[in-house]
Design an enzyme around this catalytic site. Structure first.
Site, PDB file in Angstrom:
ATOM      1  N   HIS A 119      43.172   0.212  61.108  1.00 24.37           N
ATOM      2  CA  HIS A 119      42.122  -0.750  61.454  1.00 24.37           C
ATOM      3  C   HIS A 119      42.572  -2.187  61.186  1.00 24.37           C
ATOM      4  O   HIS A 119      42.776  -2.967  62.120  1.00 24.37           O
ATOM      5  CB  HIS A 119      40.845  -0.432  60.670  1.00 24.37           C
ATOM      6  CG  HIS A 119      39.678  -1.288  61.055  1.00 24.37           C
ATOM      7  ND1 HIS A 119      38.583  -1.451  60.247  1.00 24.37           N
ATOM      8  CD2 HIS A 119      39.435  -2.048  62.161  1.00 24.37           C
ATOM      9  CE1 HIS A 119      37.706  -2.251  60.837  1.00 24.37           C
ATOM     10  NE2 HIS A 119      38.212  -2.630  61.998  1.00 24.37           N
ATOM     11  N   HIS A 168      43.157  -6.171  63.706  1.00 25.79           N
ATOM     12  CA  HIS A 168      42.753  -7.503  63.230  1.00 25.79           C
ATOM     13  C   HIS A 168      43.949  -8.396  62.907  1.00 25.79           C
ATOM     14  O   HIS A 168      44.016  -9.551  63.358  1.00 25.79           O
ATOM     15  CB  HIS A 168      41.881  -7.369  61.982  1.00 25.79           C
ATOM     16  CG  HIS A 168      40.501  -6.901  62.250  1.00 25.79           C
ATOM     17  ND1 HIS A 168      39.418  -7.739  62.328  1.00 25.79           N
ATOM     18  CD2 HIS A 168      40.011  -5.646  62.463  1.00 25.79           C
ATOM     19  CE1 HIS A 168      38.321  -7.047  62.564  1.00 25.79           C
ATOM     20  NE2 HIS A 168      38.651  -5.766  62.648  1.00 25.79           N
ATOM     21  N   HIS A 185      40.806  -1.245  69.192  1.00 24.49           N
ATOM     22  CA  HIS A 185      39.860  -1.610  68.130  1.00 24.49           C
ATOM     23  C   HIS A 185      38.553  -0.850  68.260  1.00 24.49           C
ATOM     24  O   HIS A 185      37.967  -0.422  67.259  1.00 24.49           O
ATOM     25  CB  HIS A 185      39.591  -3.114  68.133  1.00 24.49           C
ATOM     26  CG  HIS A 185      38.666  -3.538  67.030  1.00 24.49           C
ATOM     27  ND1 HIS A 185      37.336  -3.800  67.243  1.00 24.49           N
ATOM     28  CD2 HIS A 185      38.877  -3.699  65.691  1.00 24.49           C
ATOM     29  CE1 HIS A 185      36.761  -4.126  66.082  1.00 24.49           C
ATOM     30  NE2 HIS A 185      37.664  -4.066  65.130  1.00 24.49           N
ATOM     31  N   ASN A 223      37.237   1.412  65.143  1.00 24.68           N
ATOM     32  CA  ASN A 223      36.175   0.742  64.392  1.00 24.68           C
ATOM     33  C   ASN A 223      34.796   1.356  64.578  1.00 24.68           C
ATOM     34  O   ASN A 223      34.110   1.643  63.599  1.00 24.68           O
ATOM     35  CB  ASN A 223      36.107  -0.739  64.785  1.00 24.68           C
ATOM     36  CG  ASN A 223      35.033  -1.490  64.008  1.00 24.68           C
ATOM     37  OD1 ASN A 223      35.185  -1.737  62.818  1.00 24.68           O
ATOM     38  ND2 ASN A 223      33.945  -1.827  64.664  1.00 24.68           N
ATOM     39  N   ILE A 266      34.018  -7.760  65.170  1.00 21.35           N
ATOM     40  CA  ILE A 266      33.331  -7.217  63.994  1.00 21.35           C
ATOM     41  C   ILE A 266      34.346  -6.447  63.165  1.00 21.35           C
ATOM     42  O   ILE A 266      35.315  -5.900  63.709  1.00 21.35           O
ATOM     43  CB  ILE A 266      32.159  -6.287  64.380  1.00 21.35           C
ATOM     44  CG1 ILE A 266      31.370  -5.834  63.155  1.00 21.35           C
ATOM     45  CG2 ILE A 266      32.661  -5.108  65.165  1.00 21.35           C
ATOM     46  CD1 ILE A 266      30.656  -6.904  62.422  1.00 21.35           C
TER      47      ILE A 266
END
Length: 547
Positions: free
Chosen positions: A161, A166, A381, A385, A547
């Site tokens: 993740h 990110h 993602h 997520n 997010i």
């Protein structure tokens, strides 16, 4: 002084771990040695399949071993109980999916009651204490699986993740802002896929990743969490984040003639099958990667749905680029692109600048790079997520840390046999920690109120005087032929009608929707005639990491 000695010691262990190349062959040899010692105890058909698979290399390994071992003594000194685990998964005619068949649990140094196995070379100056657990070991097998889940939960947060979505996307955003004009077509293409990412990452560094933050308080890796993530960044390669390459590197796809096995759907009651025609159609199809390989496991929803999304993104990127670059000569004249790519490699990802990059000498290289960037920000993602609450909202399913090692045979602590639920409760984090994790997973799995989804463009990103570009955008979403998001929705709906696909539905009969695009259509319901309610994870693939 104490901190300096610790840091120096950890650096030595990390260097030794990075030098280790624990090949699949050496791991297979180890498990064969264990099997030869233990096989007389296991006569079932399942284990006969396992013996055949292991000798023919028809197996997968979930490896949380080599990278964790250098950290374990320091991690366990903080009051948690963690092993470095390696799980052997086999498949064959007896299985409808991958099944864990052997689990190895290791600790650096000695551990009471555990045999020392010298097979692992990542800590050459220390003995590694290992035990191997089989399904026939009863509760010890159940406890071993819980420890594997804890390893996997930490890896998911820190690597799958944070690191692989990110963190790695940030240099691309910064270089795009710095090196490409806002009028540059590639800036216009990528801009919607960078929405809110720097902002959410800044919040994450202030609340999740900081010293004493959420990850340090909830994961068993504690204060070593970011150290571990940084350590694994040394293995990161941009080109391997392309979905087809990722699947091939993990052994989930192979050349058609080299495909060794596949997982057939489970034999369930016929009255539970929503659409028999869809089932028959599914049995005869095999997902093919753009490079010609086929999926090893046909019932693999992330790969099956993901490849369709990947292909659609690639088609859209190619058609978009062909509008502005008619030939490779046109591309060669674009100096901004070369400066942009150079900054990403040399400055943004300076530690990894030497390997794993497309050369970007041709238009084809640019298309591959842009497709990978958009896939990371959108499909990848979304997959890692938005399912977190569904998978980890029940803490025993994905415990973030554990407070008990596996009891040794013939010890008083093995009274867990009489009350396993009590022992499992003692293994789990404190009640407040679990409640806190549930709240965090719920938060992370929610879409933002102003989310823009794949195939949608904000008004400011529309082209006022280029109808050819706007037309391609709309064709990517719904109006084109073949690989459009609307067509992919229909394909996913068909697959989600087949209750025999256990990895897609699971025992709870909840369909896999993490890569279901949002063109305002409803996902299929298992109850005919009833519309499925939209939940926090069923709202499409966002354009960006927001997010």
């Amino acid at each position: 002084m104490k901190e300096e000695l610790l840091e120096e010691s950890m650096k030595e262990l990390l260097e030794e771990s990075m030098e280790e190349k624990s090949s699949e062959e050496s791991i297979r040899k180890f498990f064969l040695e264990v099997w030869e010692k233990e096989k007389e105890h296991f006569k079932s058909e399942l284990h006969r399949e396992f013996e055949k698979d292991i000798k023919e290399s028809k197996h997968f390994i979930l490896d949380h071993h080599g990278y964790l071992l250098p950290f374990l003594n320091n991690i366990n000194a903080k009051g948690v109980c963690a092993y470095a685990t390696r799980t052997f998964l086999a498949t064959g005619s007896a299985f409808n999916t991958l099944k864990p068949i052997v689990i190895e649990l290791s600790l650096p140094g000695t551990h009471s009651g555990m045999d020392v196995s010298p097979h692992d070379g990542c800590l050459p100056d220390s003995k590694i204490s290992s035990m191997v657990v089989f399904p026939e070991d009863g509760l010890r097998w159940e406890f071993a699986k819980i420890h594997v889940a804890a390893n996997d939960a930490a890896y998911h947060q820190l690597v799958s993740h944070w690191l692989h979505t990110h963190a790695v996307i940030e240099p691309f955003i910064i270089a795009t802002r710095r090196r490409l004009s806002v009028m540059h077509p590639i800036h216009r293409l990528l801009d919607p896929h960078f929405k809110d990412t720097l902002h959410i990452n800044a919040l994450a560094r202030g609340m999740f990743l900081n010293a004493g933050g959420i990850l340090e308080r909830t994961l068993f890796t504690g204060e070593f969490s970011m150290w571990l993530s940084s350590h694994l960044y040394k293995q990161w390669r941009f080109e391997n984040q392309a979905l087809p390459e990722d699947l091939k590197n993990r052994g989930m796809a192979a050349k058609a003639e080299a495909t060794q096995f596949k997982a057939e759907p489970a034999e369930l009651q016929s009255d539970k099958i929503a659409d028999k025609k869809a089932e028959e159609k599914y049995k005869h199809r095999a997902t093919t990667l753009p490079t010609g390989e086929k999926l090893i496991l046909e019932d693999y929803p992330y790969a099956e749905d993901g490849i369709e999304i990947w292909d659609a993104i690639g088609k859209w990127v190619r058609e978009y680029c062909n509008i502005f670059y008619k030939t490779n000569c046109d591309f060669d004249k674009d100096k901004e692109i070369q400066e942009w790519w150079g900054e990403i490699k040399k400055d943004g990802h300076g530690d990894r600048k030497e390997e794993g990059w497309y050369d970007l000498k041709t238009l084809e290289d640019l298309i591959k790079a842009l497709t990978t960037i958009i896939w990371i920000a959108s499909g990848l993602h979304a997959a890692v997520n938005f399912g977190q609450y569904a998978y980890a909202g029940w803490p025993p399913n994905r415990p973030m840390l554990l407070r008990k090692f596996i009891p040794e045979p013939d010890t008083e602590e093995l009274e867990a046999e009489d009350n396993p639920e009590k022992f499992i409760a003692q293994m789990m984090p404190e009640k407040f920690q679990m409640e806190f994790v549930i709240a965090v997973m719920d938060l992370l799995s929610r879409h933002t109120s102003d989310e823009v989804y794949l195939g949608q463009r904000p008004p400011e990103n529309k082209w006022d005087q280029r109808e050819d570009v706007n037309k391609k955008i709309e064709e990517f979403r719904v109006d084109g032929l073949g690989k459009t998001l609307e067509n992919i929705e229909q394909n996913i709906k068909e697959r989600n009608k087949n209750y025999q696909l256990m990895n897609r539905w699971g025992y709870a009969k909840i369909p896999y929707k993490l890569l279901y695009p949002d063109t305002k259509a409803k996902a299929p319901s298992k109850d005919k005639g009833k519309e499925e309610k939209m939940d926090i994870t069923g709202r499409g693939i966002p354009n960006s990491i927001s997010i």
